[in-house]
Motif scaffolding. Structure first.
Motif, short mmCIF file in Angstrom:
data_model
loop_
_atom_site.label_atom_id
_atom_site.label_comp_id
_atom_site.label_asym_id
_atom_site.label_seq_id
_atom_site.Cartn_x
_atom_site.Cartn_y
_atom_site.Cartn_z
N GLU A 230 38.56 -70.83 66.14
CA GLU A 230 38.47 -72.20 66.36
C GLU A 230 37.18 -72.83 66.75
N LEU A 231 36.22 -71.88 67.01
CA LEU A 231 35.02 -72.51 67.55
C LEU A 231 34.06 -72.36 66.40
N ASN A 232 34.40 -72.08 65.14
CA ASN A 232 33.75 -71.92 63.98
C ASN A 232 33.12 -73.31 63.81
N ASP A 233 31.67 -73.41 63.51
CA ASP A 233 31.12 -74.38 63.29
C ASP A 233 30.08 -74.41 61.95
N PRO A 234 30.64 -74.67 60.90
CA PRO A 234 29.83 -74.37 59.46
C PRO A 234 28.65 -75.01 59.32
N ILE A 235 27.73 -74.54 58.56
CA ILE A 235 26.38 -75.01 58.24
C ILE A 235 26.66 -76.27 57.72
N ILE A 236 27.13 -76.57 56.86
CA ILE A 236 27.43 -78.02 56.25
C ILE A 236 28.38 -78.54 57.19
N PRO A 237 28.12 -79.69 57.88
CA PRO A 237 29.38 -80.16 58.83
C PRO A 237 30.49 -80.49 58.00
N PRO A 238 31.55 -80.63 58.77
CA PRO A 238 32.80 -81.13 58.07
C PRO A 238 32.63 -82.63 57.78
N SER A 239 31.86 -83.32 58.00
CA SER A 239 31.74 -84.63 57.90
C SER A 239 31.15 -84.90 56.39
N ARG A 240 30.58 -83.84 55.79
CA ARG A 240 29.83 -83.86 54.44
C ARG A 240 31.32 -84.13 53.39
N GLU A 241 31.07 -85.18 52.72
CA GLU A 241 32.21 -85.39 51.63
C GLU A 241 31.59 -84.86 50.10
N TRP A 242 32.44 -84.45 49.31
CA TRP A 242 32.17 -83.87 48.08
C TRP A 242 32.67 -84.62 47.02
N ASP A 243 31.65 -85.24 46.50
CA ASP A 243 32.06 -86.07 45.37
C ASP A 243 32.09 -85.82 44.10
N PHE A 244 32.45 -84.41 43.83
CA PHE A 244 32.53 -83.83 42.48
C PHE A 244 34.04 -83.20 42.20
N GLU A 245 34.19 -82.97 40.87
CA GLU A 245 35.49 -82.16 40.64
C GLU A 245 35.03 -80.87 40.29
N ALA A 246 35.40 -79.91 41.36
CA ALA A 246 35.25 -78.51 40.90
C ALA A 246 35.74 -78.00 40.00
N ASP A 247 35.19 -77.15 39.06
CA ASP A 247 35.78 -76.23 37.86
C ASP A 247 36.10 -74.82 38.54
N ILE A 248 37.33 -74.79 39.02
CA ILE A 248 37.55 -73.47 39.76
C ILE A 248 38.53 -72.46 38.78
N PRO A 249 38.02 -71.24 38.65
CA PRO A 249 38.69 -70.37 37.57
C PRO A 249 40.40 -70.30 37.93
N GLU A 250 40.88 -70.05 37.05
CA GLU A 250 42.31 -69.64 37.23
C GLU A 250 42.57 -68.22 37.70
N ALA A 251 43.50 -68.05 38.77
CA ALA A 251 43.51 -66.67 39.31
C ALA A 251 44.58 -66.11 38.53
N PRO A 252 44.92 -64.64 38.55
CA PRO A 252 45.81 -64.05 37.55
C PRO A 252 46.99 -64.26 38.13
N ASP A 253 48.18 -63.87 37.45
CA ASP A 253 49.45 -64.41 37.81
C ASP A 253 50.02 -63.68 38.84
N SER A 254 49.36 -62.31 39.07
CA SER A 254 49.98 -61.23 40.19
C SER A 254 48.40 -60.57 40.45
N LEU A 255 48.25 -60.57 41.90
CA LEU A 255 46.97 -59.68 42.27
C LEU A 255 47.10 -58.27 41.99
N TYR A 256 45.94 -57.80 41.59
CA TYR A 256 45.83 -56.30 41.57
C TYR A 256 45.99 -55.36 42.66
N VAL A 257 46.69 -54.53 42.75
CA VAL A 257 46.57 -53.69 43.97
C VAL A 257 46.11 -52.05 43.41
N PRO A 258 44.63 -51.93 44.03
CA PRO A 258 44.10 -50.60 43.65
C PRO A 258 44.68 -49.41 44.36
N ALA A 259 44.33 -48.21 43.68
CA ALA A 259 44.68 -47.24 44.53
C ALA A 259 44.09 -47.07 45.95
#
Length: 807
Positions: A230-259
């Protein structure tokens, strides 16, 4: 009989001569070491240094090096080539052994010097691809004529110094370890910078998170590793607005469960390695100009990791600290701007479980195909033993490690490949080359574009009144939580999908609140679209810095200096009141009650003269272990432990948290039971360790601050440095880690700087300048930095460097 006695005497004498000139283990050849002319006695500096002229091959013009009363060199050259050649020469005079050992370590060559005791570290260094990464960086540098010229000039300066040394003039450590300096190849600068990447960007918990997920499930992982305090205070404050469209990769359909229950190799990172930096705008300062402060937290060693220097030539006049083996200034200022860094902690090291086609490991499965591996033969020389040949397999991800199960010996070993930012071609030094010459914000941003790793929070201030902070480096594009567990090496969806565009990394310029800051906490608020990591530093230092800066006005450089020494513990202030409230005071003995009463009066400052900090640390640690260890120790698998800030929040807010109960007892424990029992336990442990409450319980003793020699040579460090501070305080000093360089810079018509590091300019233990600044550092003092705009008329002494062929 006389001839027998004579023969025996001769044999004994010969044996003594041989033994005195032979190295046994870590013991140097004693004859050489104690030689009054060439041994360690020759390294003692008994006379004050005097001005002199020295011949240095390769210079184009004369270079003047002025030394102030702290023996800080101010290098004035008439061209850039000579500036960096002179820097290499001067730094080698003071820190040659340190320069070499850091690059021997980065190259995986320590066993070559020390012997088989360090063979495993060398193997791990090679298997992590450190030399491979340095070679790729060097190839990149060679494509940049300007940076190639700078690094080669620096190397020429180092070699000019090495070439003039005779064995009796070798730095003391060479005599202790019985070896000689080797020529300085320019690629060693790349190795040095890769070593910093290992120090600051080799952290990973992929295997531990995978194991924790397998043992405790999704809810546990989400609660302790996904949610922010709750007390987390990030480096770039929440008041900063992001004016770009992020190109986020697509996640796999199901997550890999390693040994589960695997243990991957890891270089340990001590708590306290981090840093603070901040800059305040002129609207909050007494002068009306920005003030910048920085104190990078690293392992404290003698000699210091930093070397203080001023570099002056046409087109550049910069002051600050450099790394031994790297040209330029890394943290510092010039006549127009100042800058500093802290570590980002983004996830830039991922492990991939690999499927090989057969035991030859010549092919591996990826994207539905069998792809060829490559092989790198690592030749590791071992002092006193045969050379070791180690074969390292590479996939497109990176080098492969064999992983054995810790909990099931019958399970076949797995193979994991490492994808690590340190393997990327890079030319990071160009960033600092640009910062050294920057005149404004645009120059600062342009310089940062050249930077790859380790990712750093670059804080900035200028005479034009701008302040800024960029979370800077090459940051891989990932889908949410990609890489926090071991990844599927056969599935291309788990590959890094390029890089976050530079203009989309978290950054801010001239925020309304009038300051920027970082302390290794989370980079940005949850609305920042790209995933960076889930394992940043606890909120404590960052929150404290922001709380103080928010309330301050008419700030002076002295205010910033005092703030760097602030040792308020957010950890104690958020946890101790609950521990006290949960304690059953009716069950305490008289001594325990006295300790309890002492804790109720404490103000949460980790002051060296107080006993309460030591008691709190023992009590809080025992409480944590009492809650978590019984469940965690049900398996031999390595698991990921919650950070202290989220642990405190969960335990305070959820009295029914299942881990509170000790599964090894029939009774159902409560927070009250554990708080009372661990207070009693802590008092008993402290009494057994230090006797009855008194001076030995004081935090300045318990903090256990040792500044060891960088090669851990006994007698060459500074032990038991009595100081305040804590890993969770702004003054993050504890257990041999802490502020390795404190700097405050006030911008303005006449830029002023103050700084100190725990050591001295000289790397020679026989010099009075070896550890001359430790006491000032310990007590929070800063020296005013002599930043000359032109050749100074006043100086302690001067060295003139000339090309021997110029006369």
């Amino acid at each position: 009989m006389n001839w027998i006695k004579t023969s025996l005497s001769g044999i004994v004498l010969l044996a003594v001569i041989i033994s005195l000139n032979t190295k046994f283990g870590s013991v140097p050849p004693l004859g050489k070491f104690f030689d009054p002319d060439a041994g360690f006695w020759a390294n003692a500096e008994t006379n004050a240094p005097q001005s002199q002229e020295l011949d240095v091959p390769g210079l184009k013009d004369e270079v003047s090096v002025y030394y102030d009363d702290r023996r800080v060199p101010h290098i004035f050259a008439q061209n850039e080539h000579d500036l960096y050649l002179a820097q290499g020469y001067i730094v080698a005079r003071d820190r040659l052994f340190q320069m070499e050992m850091q690059t021997y370590d980065a190259a995986g060559r320590l066993a070559e010097i020390v012997g088989p005791s360090l063979l495993n570290r060398d193997k791990q260094t090679r298997r992590w691809g450190m030399p491979y990464g340095a070679e790729r960086a060097w190839q990149q540098i060679q494509n940049d004529p300007d940076m190639l010229a700078v690094i080669e000039a620096y190397a020429d300066g180092v070699n000019a110094y090495i070439d003039e040394l005779s064995p009796d003039e070798y730095p003391l450590e060479y005599k202790v370890l019985d070896f000689a300096p080797e020529p300085w190849e320019p690629i060693k600068t790349a190795l040095l910078l890769k070593n910093m990447t290992r120090t600051l960007a080799a952290g990973n918990s992929d295997d531990r998170t995978s194991n924790t997920l397998a043992y405790f499930g999704d809810d546990f992982v989400n609660r302790f590793f996904t949610q922010d305090p709750e007390l987390n205070d990030p480096i770039i404050p929440p008041s900063r607005e992001w004016d770009f469209e992020a190109d986020i990769p697509e996640a796999p359909d199901s997550l890999y469960v390693p040994a589960s229950a695997k243990e991957l190799e890891a270089f340990t990172t001590e708590e306290g390695i981090g840093s603070n930096n901040w800059a305040v705008s002129g609207s909050k300062t007494a002068s009306g100009y920005p003030i910048l402060a920085n104190d990078p937290h690293l392992s404290l060693t003698l000699p210091s990791i930093w070397y203080e220097v001023q570099l002056h030539a046409p087109g550049v006049n910069t002051y600050g600290v450099s790394l031994q083996g790297s040209p330029g200034v890394i943290i510092g200022f010039n006549e127009d701007v100042a800058w500093g860094v802290t570590n980002v902690g983004t996830d830039v090291l991922d492990w991939y479980e690999i499927e090989f086609r057969d035991e030859t490991m010549q092919e591996y499965r990826h994207d539905g195909q069998w792809k060829p591996t490559s092989t790198r033969i690592e030749e590791i020389k071992v002092r006193g033993e045969e050379t070791v040949m180690d074969t390292v397999i590479y996939t497109h991800h990176g080098p492969v490690t064999k992983v054995e199960s810790r909990v099931n010996e019958e399970r076949a070993p797995a193979y994991h490949a490492m994808r690590w930012i340190a393997h990327e071609p890079s030319n990071d030094l160009k960033t600092f080359y640009g910062l050294n010459r920057a005149e404004n914000y645009d120059d600062y941003v342009a310089a940062l574009k050249e930077y790859t790793a380790p990712a750093q929070n670059f804080v900035f201030a200028s005479n034009e009144g701008d302040i800024a902070l960029w979370v800077n480096g090459k940051l891989p594009k990932k889908w949410e939580h990609q890489g926090r567990t071991v990844s599927d090496g056969t599935d291309p969806n788990y590959d890094w999908q390029g890089w976050i565009p530079r203009d989309q990394v978290p950054h801010i310029k001239n925020p309304e609140r009038g300051f920027v800051s970082s302390a290794n906490q989370e980079s940005a608020a949850p609305d920042y679209p790209y995933y960076l990591d889930d394992d940043f530093a606890p909120f404590e230092r960052g929150r404290r810095i922001n709380d103080l800066l928010e309330a301050m006005e008419n700030i002076t450089p002295k205010d910033m200096q005092d703030m760097q020494m602030d040792d308020y513990s957010y950890y104690a202030s958020t946890f101790l009141p609950s521990l006290l409230a949960w304690t059953d005071t009716d069950s305490l003995t008289e001594k325990e009650q006295t300790i309890y009463d002492l804790m109720t009066q404490w103000n949460y400052y980790m002051d060296a003269e107080e006993m309460a900090p030591a008691i709190f640390r023992q009590w809080a640690g025992n409480f944590y272990r009492a809650v978590m260890y019984d469940e965690y120790e049900t398996t031999d698998a390595l698991l990921r432990y919650p950070s202290r800030d989220i642990f405190v929040e969960v335990v305070k807010n959820d009295p029914e948290f299942s881990f509170i109960d000790n599964i090894e007892t029939e009774a159902r424990e409560t927070r009250e039971d554990i708080a009372t029992a661990t207070l009693k336990e802590s008092v008993s442990e402290l009494t057994n360790a230090w006797g009855e409450p008194g001076d030995r319980w004081k935090w300045g003793v318990a903090i256990n601050n040792d500044i060891d020699h960088l090669a851990n040579i006994p007698g060459m460090g500074k032990q038991n440095v009595y100081s305040s501070g804590s890993s969770d305080a702004i003054n993050a000093t504890r257990g041999g880690n802490g502020p390795s360089w404190r700097m405050v810079v006030e911008l303005g018509p006449e830029v002023k700087g103050w700084g100190v590091y725990p050591g001295g300019a000289s790397g020679n233990p026989g010099s009075p300048n070896y550890d001359s600044m430790i006491e000032t550092w310990r007590t929070g003092g800063l020296f005013e930095l002599n930043f000359f705009q032109e050749d100074p008329s006043e100086f302690n002494y001067k060295i003139s460097l000339k090309n021997p062929g110029s006369d």
